[in-house]
Each structure stands twice: as C-alpha cells, then as structure tokens.
Design a protein around this motif. Structure first.
Motif, PDB file in Angstrom:
ATOM      1  N   LEU A  41      14.619  -3.653 -15.449  1.00 21.96           N
ATOM      2  CA  LEU A  41      13.311  -3.987 -16.108  1.00 21.96           C
ATOM      3  C   LEU A  41      13.336  -4.299 -17.667  1.00 21.96           C
ATOM      4  O   LEU A  41      12.650  -5.087 -18.076  1.00 21.96           O
ATOM      5  CB  LEU A  41      12.225  -2.981 -15.829  1.00 21.96           C
ATOM      6  CG  LEU A  41      11.958  -2.390 -14.044  1.00 21.96           C
ATOM      7  CD1 LEU A  41      11.042  -1.226 -14.371  1.00 21.96           C
ATOM      8  CD2 LEU A  41      11.400  -3.823 -13.439  1.00 21.96           C
TER       9      LEU A  41
ATOM     10  N   ALA B  63      14.292  -9.556 -10.006  1.00 24.46           N
ATOM     11  CA  ALA B  63      13.055  -8.338  -9.775  1.00 24.46           C
ATOM     12  C   ALA B  63      13.374  -7.975  -8.249  1.00 24.46           C
ATOM     13  O   ALA B  63      12.993  -6.617  -8.028  1.00 24.46           O
ATOM     14  CB  ALA B  63      11.921  -9.257  -9.690  1.00 24.46           C
TER      15      ALA B  63
ATOM     16  N   ALA C 197       6.980  -6.896 -15.633  1.00 27.69           N
ATOM     17  CA  ALA C 197       8.072  -5.953 -16.009  1.00 27.69           C
ATOM     18  C   ALA C 197       7.648  -4.593 -16.610  1.00 27.69           C
ATOM     19  O   ALA C 197       7.737  -3.518 -16.328  1.00 27.69           O
ATOM     20  CB  ALA C 197       9.203  -6.558 -16.805  1.00 27.69           C
TER      21      ALA C 197
END
Length: 307
Positions: free
Chosen positions: A197, A224, A276
């Motif tokens: 992240l 992701a 994020a």
C-alpha cells in the motif's frame, strides 16, 4: 553586521530536533510495537511481573529498530523522494550533508546495543531485522528494487520478527512454540500486502528511478488485487488454525474482522491510487486487531497447558 536575508537563504549547518524526529517517523513505529506486544501476550508469561522487560522491548522495536530503518530508507531513497516527496527532510535540505546517514548509523548502533538487554534470541531477532532494513534500502542488495522481495523484507521485520522477539524475551530466551511461529509468519505474509500500500504514493518516482514496485510492475489495479489477496488469505489460514487448536471463539472473531475489511478493499480496488492511504487508515486496524485476538488465543492455550 551579518545580512539577515543572506542568513535565511543559507542551508542549515545541522538539522533541528523537529527535523530529526520527522526523519525517524514516529507514526511508523506502531506496527512493530504492536507485533512485539502480541508476541509478549502469546508467550503466556505474566505481563505484570515482566512489565520492565516489555517496556524495554517496546522501546527497542519502535523508537530504535523501526526508527533506524526509516532513517536508512530516507537516506538511500533521497533521490526518489526528491521526485515523490521533495518536502522530506533530506531532499528539502533541512537535513544537510550526510546527517541523514550519520543518524541512520547511530540509531542502528543504539538498537544493537539496546538489544543486548533482550537475551540471545531477542538480540538475534533484532540483528536480523536491522540487516533486513539495510538490505531493503542500501545498494548493492537494495531489495526495494523488487516489489516482492522488498515488501517481504519489511513485513518480516515489522511483524514476524517483532512478534517472535516479544515471545522469546518473555520466555527468558527460549525459542517460541511452533504455534506462535506459524502465526508470526502468517501475519508477516499478510503484512506484505500492507507494505505494498505504501508504494502507491511513489509510483512516478519509482518508475523514473527503475524501482520495480508492484504498482509499477503490475499497474495500480493489478497491484491492488495482489495486496488485497496477500492481506486477506493469511487471515483465513489463521482462522482455520485457531479452530483446529480448539479456539472457536477466537477463530470467529478473526473471521469477522477479516470480512469487515471487504468493503474497504472493494473501494480500494476501484480507485487504488486515491484509496491506498484510506485502506491503510481503516483496514489495517482491523488486521492488527486480529493479530491481538490470535495472541490471546495462544495465551489461553498456554494457560491450559496445551502448548
């Protein structure tokens, strides 16, 4: 008389204490401190009788080892930060010359010295965590250049080694039980996704500097998906293990906490770059809460003499 305008335009000779604190990033100390606490709880030993040892360990994992890793990373990432985060202490000039490197070396030495108070296994775990932090950032190894290896090094250092250090020092230097090792490694695997992240905010600089972070290598959406899979799957394995160890209520709690992360992950997958930090702020607390629940489960097993 000195020209005040000229004085203001000259770079500082030494960094301010506030700048040093910014370099050491106190906000990043929480994960290893929490993992150490989980390991201490999982050991089954009296927390009140060992409070001084716990305090020593919390200082070691956060303000010393984690802080030193942040200083190391900022020094060797100063060229990348000049693109992504030019306001950081080193690229902004607020930390002149080689002060950043000096602080990184000093904090590394202090960490190793402090770790001698933690017993043999505590010192070994600390030394390995420090070695990984330097290998992550410093050439020629620079694990950060590969998103898979870099995130793995950080995750193991921040979560697994901190957990095992907490257990080992509470056991007087004895090696942790297999159950504790399994959970420490599984939560390290989950932390791999959490570490990914952090790379979303640095995509442009990483791409220009040839750093193959997962968002650069697979694109924001692909990275992701990998991050979410890496975060959630180990938690499911933890649930299965807790159930197998006759801890159904702990297993249920971890399962619920893992499913509560789904809505956050779905939003993240739709807008990875923008979301994020959002996931880090709201998903990670659920993840680490599961860690502590698991640690108390192991403590219960110790109480009934299963471990």
């Amino acid at each position: 008389m000195d020209n005040p305008i000229l004085a203001l335009s000259q770079p500082p000779q030494r960094p301010s204490l506030r700048t040093v604190a910014e370099l050491l990033k106190p906000i990043t100390w929480f994960p290893p401190v929490w993992a150490f606490a989980c390991g201490a709880v999982a050991s089954g030993q009296s927390l009140s009788d060992n409070w001084a040892l716990i305090v020593l360990g919390l200082v070691l994992t956060g303000p010393l080892v984690c802080a030193s890793s942040q200083a190391v990373n900022d020094w060797f990432d100063r060229h990348v930060d000049a693109i992504n985060e030019p306001q950081r202490p080193i690229p902004s000039g607020r930390m002149p010359g080689k002060w950043g490197l000096g602080i990184a070396v000093l904090w590394t030495g202090l960490s190793l010295l402090w770790a001698t108070l933690m017993g043999t296994w505590g010192f070994v775990a600390c030394a390995l965590a420090i070695a990984l932090s330097w290998a992550y950032s410093a050439p020629p190894v620079r694990l950060k250049n590969n998103g898979w290896w870099g995130a793995a090094a950080c995750a193991l250092s921040y979560e697994g080694l901190a957990w095992l250090t907490g257990t080992a020092v509470m056991l007087g230097g004895a090696w942790p039980a297999t159950n504790s090792i399994c959970l420490a490694l599984l939560y390290s695997l989950g932390a791999h996704g959490i570490m990914t992240l952090n790379d979303f905010k640095a995509i442009e600089g990483d791409r220009q500097m040839g750093i193959a972070s997962l968002p650069v290598k697979y694109g924001p959406v692909g990275a992701a998906r990998i991050a979410c899979l890496m975060m959630w799957t180990p938690q499911v394995v933890v649930v299965a293990l807790l159930y197998q160890w006759q801890l159904p209520w702990h297993a249920l709690a971890v399962l619920v906490l893992s499913f509560l992360q789904w809505p956050l992950m779905f939003k993240f997958l739709k807008n990875p770059v923008e979301r994020a930090l959002y996931v880090s702020a709201f998903d990670v607390p659920l993840f680490v809460s599961g860690m502590m629940v698991s640690a108390w489960g192991l403590r219960q097993l110790n109480a009934v003499g299963v471990l």
